[in-house]
Every structure is written in structure tokens, then in C-alpha cells.
Design a protein around this motif. Sequence first.
Motif, PDB file in Angstrom:
ATOM      1  N   TYR A 191       0.841  -1.198   0.000  1.00 32.25           N
ATOM      2  CA  TYR A 191       0.000   0.000   0.000  1.00 32.25           C
ATOM      3  C   TYR A 191       0.872   1.242   0.000  1.00 32.25           C
ATOM      4  CZ  TYR A 191      -3.753  -3.215   0.860  1.00 32.25           C
ATOM      5  OH  TYR A 191      -4.651  -4.241   0.730  1.00 32.25           O
ATOM      6  N   LEU A 192       0.396   2.247  -0.697  1.00 34.62           N
ATOM      7  CA  LEU A 192       1.127   3.494  -0.878  1.00 34.62           C
ATOM      8  C   LEU A 192       0.191   4.644  -0.545  1.00 34.62           C
ATOM      9  CD1 LEU A 192       3.479   5.228  -2.235  1.00 34.62           C
ATOM     10  CD2 LEU A 192       2.261   4.853  -4.374  1.00 34.62           C
ATOM     11  N   TRP A 193       0.663   5.586   0.257  1.00 36.80           N
ATOM     12  CA  TRP A 193      -0.109   6.783   0.574  1.00 36.80           C
ATOM     13  C   TRP A 193       0.583   7.987  -0.038  1.00 36.80           C
ATOM     14  CZ3 TRP A 193       0.133   2.641   3.706  1.00 36.80           C
ATOM     15  CH2 TRP A 193      -1.068   2.157   4.219  1.00 36.80           C
ATOM     16  N   VAL A 194      -0.208   8.811  -0.731  1.00 36.83           N
ATOM     17  CA  VAL A 194       0.305  10.034  -1.344  1.00 36.83           C
ATOM     18  C   VAL A 194      -0.365  11.196  -0.625  1.00 36.83           C
ATOM     19  CG1 VAL A 194       0.472  11.370  -3.466  1.00 36.83           C
ATOM     20  CG2 VAL A 194       0.662   8.892  -3.552  1.00 36.83           C
ATOM     21  N   ASP A 195       0.443  12.084  -0.039  1.00 34.55           N
ATOM     22  CA  ASP A 195      -0.096  13.180   0.761  1.00 34.55           C
ATOM     23  C   ASP A 195      -0.638  14.335  -0.071  1.00 34.55           C
ATOM     24  OD1 ASP A 195       0.438  11.902   3.165  1.00 34.55           O
ATOM     25  OD2 ASP A 195       2.485  12.660   3.213  1.00 34.55           O
ATOM     26  N   ASP A 196      -0.184  14.479  -1.284  1.00 34.88           N
ATOM     27  CA  ASP A 196      -0.600  15.602  -2.127  1.00 34.88           C
ATOM     28  C   ASP A 196      -1.709  15.154  -3.085  1.00 34.88           C
ATOM     29  OD1 ASP A 196      -0.825  17.880  -3.635  1.00 34.88           O
ATOM     30  OD2 ASP A 196       1.189  17.793  -4.477  1.00 34.88           O
ATOM     31  N   PRO A 197      -2.952  15.609  -2.887  1.00 36.89           N
ATOM     32  CA  PRO A 197      -4.045  15.191  -3.778  1.00 36.89           C
ATOM     33  C   PRO A 197      -3.828  15.600  -5.232  1.00 36.89           C
ATOM     34  CG  PRO A 197      -4.920  16.282  -1.829  1.00 36.89           C
ATOM     35  CD  PRO A 197      -3.430  16.446  -1.798  1.00 36.89           C
ATOM     36  N   GLY A 198      -3.096  16.672  -5.471  1.00 34.81           N
ATOM     37  CA  GLY A 198      -2.805  17.086  -6.837  1.00 34.81           C
ATOM     38  C   GLY A 198      -1.952  16.068  -7.569  1.00 34.81           C
ATOM     39  N   LYS A 199      -0.938  15.555  -6.888  1.00 33.14           N
ATOM     40  CA  LYS A 199      -0.076  14.532  -7.496  1.00 33.14           C
ATOM     41  C   LYS A 199      -0.798  13.197  -7.603  1.00 33.14           C
ATOM     42  CE  LYS A 199       4.339  16.451  -6.089  1.00 33.14           C
ATOM     43  NZ  LYS A 199       5.545  16.250  -5.290  1.00 33.14           N
ATOM     44  N   ALA A 200      -1.737  12.952  -6.695  1.00 32.18           N
ATOM     45  CA  ALA A 200      -2.453  11.675  -6.695  1.00 32.18           C
ATOM     46  C   ALA A 200      -3.367  11.532  -7.907  1.00 32.18           C
ATOM     47  CB  ALA A 200      -3.264  11.539  -5.414  1.00 32.18           C
ATOM     48  N   SER A 201      -3.736  12.626  -8.532  1.00 26.48           N
ATOM     49  CA  SER A 201      -4.610  12.545  -9.702  1.00 26.48           C
ATOM     50  C   SER A 201      -3.830  12.302 -10.989  1.00 26.48           C
ATOM     51  CB  SER A 201      -5.437  13.825  -9.827  1.00 26.48           C
ATOM     52  OG  SER A 201      -4.582  14.927 -10.043  1.00 26.48           O
ATOM     53  N   ASP A 202      -2.516  12.348 -10.925  1.00 27.08           N
ATOM     54  CA  ASP A 202      -1.668  12.136 -12.100  1.00 27.08           C
ATOM     55  C   ASP A 202      -1.018  10.747 -12.012  1.00 27.08           C
ATOM     56  OD1 ASP A 202      -0.038  12.379 -14.321  1.00 27.08           O
ATOM     57  OD2 ASP A 202       1.394  13.729 -13.341  1.00 27.08           O
ATOM     58  N   PRO A 203      -1.428   9.800 -12.866  1.00 25.49           N
ATOM     59  CA  PRO A 203      -0.878   8.439 -12.782  1.00 25.49           C
ATOM     60  C   PRO A 203       0.642   8.383 -12.953  1.00 25.49           C
ATOM     61  CG  PRO A 203      -2.747   8.516 -14.291  1.00 25.49           C
ATOM     62  CD  PRO A 203      -2.441   9.924 -13.903  1.00 25.49           C
ATOM     63  N   ARG A 204       1.189   9.255 -13.788  1.00 26.41           N
ATOM     64  CA  ARG A 204       2.645   9.267 -13.996  1.00 26.41           C
ATOM     65  C   ARG A 204       3.362   9.678 -12.714  1.00 26.41           C
ATOM     66  NH1 ARG A 204       6.155  13.204 -15.345  1.00 26.41           N
ATOM     67  NH2 ARG A 204       8.093  12.548 -16.306  1.00 26.41           N
ATOM     68  N   ALA A 205       2.832  10.684 -12.032  1.00 29.24           N
ATOM     69  CA  ALA A 205       3.442  11.153 -10.785  1.00 29.24           C
ATOM     70  C   ALA A 205       3.371  10.076  -9.704  1.00 29.24           C
ATOM     71  CB  ALA A 205       2.761  12.431 -10.305  1.00 29.24           C
ATOM     72  N   VAL A 206       2.274   9.335  -9.651  1.00 23.11           N
ATOM     73  CA  VAL A 206       2.137   8.262  -8.660  1.00 23.11           C
ATOM     74  C   VAL A 206       3.165   7.164  -8.928  1.00 23.11           C
ATOM     75  CG1 VAL A 206       0.596   6.487  -7.752  1.00 23.11           C
ATOM     76  CG2 VAL A 206      -0.288   8.765  -8.224  1.00 23.11           C
ATOM     77  N   GLY A 207       3.388   6.846 -10.192  1.00 24.19           N
ATOM     78  CA  GLY A 207       4.406   5.858 -10.537  1.00 24.19           C
ATOM     79  C   GLY A 207       5.795   6.307 -10.129  1.00 24.19           C
ATOM     80  N   LEU A 208       6.084   7.580 -10.336  1.00 25.61           N
ATOM     81  CA  LEU A 208       7.387   8.116  -9.929  1.00 25.61           C
ATOM     82  C   LEU A 208       7.546   8.099  -8.416  1.00 25.61           C
ATOM     83  CD1 LEU A 208       7.700  11.126 -12.403  1.00 25.61           C
ATOM     84  CD2 LEU A 208       8.958   8.965 -12.468  1.00 25.61           C
ATOM     85  N   ILE A 209       6.475   8.416  -7.694  1.00 26.34           N
ATOM     86  CA  ILE A 209       6.510   8.386  -6.228  1.00 26.34           C
ATOM     87  C   ILE A 209       6.745   6.958  -5.744  1.00 26.34           C
ATOM     88  CG2 ILE A 209       5.105   8.685  -4.148  1.00 26.34           C
ATOM     89  CD1 ILE A 209       3.808  11.112  -5.591  1.00 26.34           C
ATOM     90  N   ALA A 210       6.077   5.982  -6.366  1.00 23.19           N
ATOM     91  CA  ALA A 210       6.247   4.578  -5.973  1.00 23.19           C
ATOM     92  C   ALA A 210       7.689   4.128  -6.186  1.00 23.19           C
ATOM     93  CB  ALA A 210       5.288   3.695  -6.764  1.00 23.19           C
ATOM     94  N   ARG A 211       8.269   4.486  -7.313  1.00 25.46           N
ATOM     95  CA  ARG A 211       9.659   4.083  -7.573  1.00 25.46           C
ATOM     96  C   ARG A 211      10.634   4.784  -6.636  1.00 25.46           C
ATOM     97  NH1 ARG A 211       6.563   3.211 -11.509  1.00 25.46           N
ATOM     98  NH2 ARG A 211       6.786   1.479 -12.945  1.00 25.46           N
ATOM     99  N   ALA A 212      10.357   6.033  -6.304  1.00 31.01           N
ATOM    100  CA  ALA A 212      11.209   6.749  -5.353  1.00 31.01           C
ATOM    101  C   ALA A 212      11.134   6.101  -3.972  1.00 31.01           C
ATOM    102  CB  ALA A 212      10.802   8.218  -5.281  1.00 31.01           C
ATOM    103  N   GLN A 213       9.941   5.664  -3.581  1.00 24.54           N
ATOM    104  CA  GLN A 213       9.810   5.010  -2.274  1.00 24.54           C
ATOM    105  C   GLN A 213      10.459   3.629  -2.282  1.00 24.54           C
ATOM    106  OE1 GLN A 213       6.011   5.099  -0.370  1.00 24.54           O
ATOM    107  NE2 GLN A 213       5.903   7.322  -0.433  1.00 24.54           N
ATOM    108  N   GLN A 214      10.499   2.976  -3.453  1.00 24.52           N
ATOM    109  CA  GLN A 214      11.234   1.713  -3.536  1.00 24.52           C
ATOM    110  C   GLN A 214      12.719   1.947  -3.312  1.00 24.52           C
ATOM    111  OE1 GLN A 214      10.043   0.127  -7.393  1.00 24.52           O
ATOM    112  NE2 GLN A 214       9.085  -1.608  -6.356  1.00 24.52           N
ATOM    113  N   GLU A 215      13.246   3.011  -3.891  1.00 31.76           N
ATOM    114  CA  GLU A 215      14.668   3.317  -3.712  1.00 31.76           C
ATOM    115  C   GLU A 215      14.989   3.660  -2.261  1.00 31.76           C
ATOM    116  OE1 GLU A 215      15.571   6.412  -6.456  1.00 31.76           O
ATOM    117  OE2 GLU A 215      15.294   5.126  -8.214  1.00 31.76           O
ATOM    118  N   GLN A 216      14.052   4.306  -1.562  1.00 25.10           N
ATOM    119  CA  GLN A 216      14.259   4.669  -0.163  1.00 25.10           C
ATOM    120  C   GLN A 216      14.071   3.478   0.767  1.00 25.10           C
ATOM    121  OE1 GLN A 216      11.437   7.762   0.591  1.00 25.10           O
ATOM    122  NE2 GLN A 216      12.556   9.289  -0.581  1.00 25.10           N
TER     123      GLN A 216
END
Length: 66
Positions: A26-51
Motif C-alpha cells: 500500500y502506498l499513501w500520497v499526501d498531495d491530492p494534486g499529485k495523486a490525480s496524475d498516474p505518472r506522478a504516482v508511478g514516480l513516487i512509488a519508484r522513489a519510495q522503492q529506492e528509499q
Amino acid sequence: MNTFRKATAAKSVMFVVDYADARRAYLWVDDPGKASDPRAVGLIARAQQEQGTLPGGDIASIRRVR
């Protein structure tokens, strides 16, 4: 005096991340603006994988839950 309060909107958006090997996280995105963009969510998921906050592996899909 008004004793009832209006429900506040959720500030974070929840996603389910399905992996190619049938795992799920499960992934939580704090910014609703970024959550509406599928590309941004994918980038956030990959960044959290790296972290290390999201398990590594091949992501098959990301779906919005809440």
C-alpha cells in the motif's frame, strides 16, 4: 452553538501496488494534486522503492483505493 462538525476531506490518497510476483503493498500520497496524475504516482512509488519504504520488485499495476 453548532455541536455537529462537517467531515473534513482526507488529506492523503491511498493506492494499492500490485507486483508481478503476486505481492501487494500500500502506498499513501499526501498531495491530492499529485495523486490525480498516474505518472506522478508511478514516480513516487519508484522513489519510495529506492528509499526502502516500499518493497522492491517489478510493479505490475497501481490502483487508487481511497
